[in-house]
Write a protein that holds these residues in place. Structure first.
Motif, mmCIF file in Angstrom:
data_model
loop_
_atom_site.group_PDB
_atom_site.id
_atom_site.type_symbol
_atom_site.label_atom_id
_atom_site.label_comp_id
_atom_site.label_asym_id
_atom_site.label_seq_id
_atom_site.Cartn_x
_atom_site.Cartn_y
_atom_site.Cartn_z
ATOM 1 N N ASP A 43 -33.811 38.321 -56.010
ATOM 2 C CA ASP A 43 -32.371 38.511 -55.835
ATOM 3 C C ASP A 43 -31.824 39.599 -56.763
ATOM 4 O O ASP A 43 -30.654 39.580 -57.132
ATOM 5 C CB ASP A 43 -31.635 37.189 -56.043
ATOM 6 N N PHE A 48 -32.753 45.067 -54.286
ATOM 7 C CA PHE A 48 -32.855 44.180 -53.124
ATOM 8 C C PHE A 48 -34.164 43.393 -53.121
ATOM 9 O O PHE A 48 -34.667 43.001 -52.072
ATOM 10 C CB PHE A 48 -32.721 44.949 -51.804
ATOM 11 N N LYS A 122 -31.250 41.034 -42.926
ATOM 12 C CA LYS A 122 -32.120 41.891 -43.738
ATOM 13 C C LYS A 122 -33.490 41.886 -43.082
ATOM 14 O O LYS A 122 -34.027 40.826 -42.775
ATOM 15 C CB LYS A 122 -32.188 41.335 -45.160
ATOM 16 N N LYS A 150 -32.185 36.992 -47.047
ATOM 17 C CA LYS A 150 -31.243 37.768 -47.837
ATOM 18 C C LYS A 150 -31.178 37.192 -49.242
ATOM 19 O O LYS A 150 -31.075 35.973 -49.415
ATOM 20 C CB LYS A 150 -29.864 37.721 -47.165
ATOM 21 N N ASP A 154 -27.780 40.460 -52.832
ATOM 22 C CA ASP A 154 -27.920 41.624 -51.952
ATOM 23 C C ASP A 154 -26.571 42.244 -51.580
ATOM 24 O O ASP A 154 -26.428 43.460 -51.554
ATOM 25 C CB ASP A 154 -28.702 41.270 -50.691
#
Length: 161
Positions: A43, A48, A122, A150, A154
């Protein structure tokens, strides 16, 4: 002779949508990378979760639901038993994008000024295939991307740059 690049541009002018392309620079590690264990922070608000310094780009694409062979490296099954989930999406990108495996594609919500605000989905690129034309010229890329979870930061990584 048909100019595939021109035809693709015309097609994208009519049917494309914008995405955020996250390009990893594999020459430089993110500060979240732990050398000793080889792990990254999933995270991390800077990379990312890739573990590399990244560059954020806005690109045009057309996306289709795709089917990818189970043997394709990096494909996960992130669904409950009995639910149908597409294995992957196929993205079509212009010749100048030059996508690479493990880069990210973010489907985002844009504000009225064209600024990305929230990440809807994502995806991690599993395979990027050049589509060649006359004399081996790259005309466009067909990219297979799989869903990725995700990270908690992000959205912050996207909006606070």
């Amino acid at each position: 002779m048909i100019d595939v690049r021109k035809r693709l541009k015309e097609f994208l002018d009519l049917y494309a949508h914008d995405i955020i392309y996250i390009r990893r620079d594999t020459r430089f590690r993110c500060e979240c990378y732990v050398e000793r264990s080889g792990e990254t922070a999933p995270d991390c608000p800077k990379c990312f979760g890739t573990g590399y310094v990244v560059q954020i780009e806005k690109q045009r694409t057309r996306r289709n639901i795709g089917t990818v062979p189970e043997s394709l490296v990096g494909i996960n099954q992130l669904a409950q038993v009995g639910r149908f989930v597409p294995k992957a999406y196929v993205y079509y990108l212009e010749h100048n994008v030059k996508p690479e495996e493990n880069d990210l594609i973010l489907e985002v919500i844009w504000d009225i000024n064209g600024v990305p605000r929230l990440i809807k989905e994502k995806h991690v690129i599993s395979a990027a295939e050049q589509k060649l034309g006359y004399k081996g010229r790259v005309e466009f890329y067909q990219v297979y991307a799989r869903y990725d979870q995700k990270g908690a930061n992000d959205d912050k990584a996207l909006t606070e740059r």
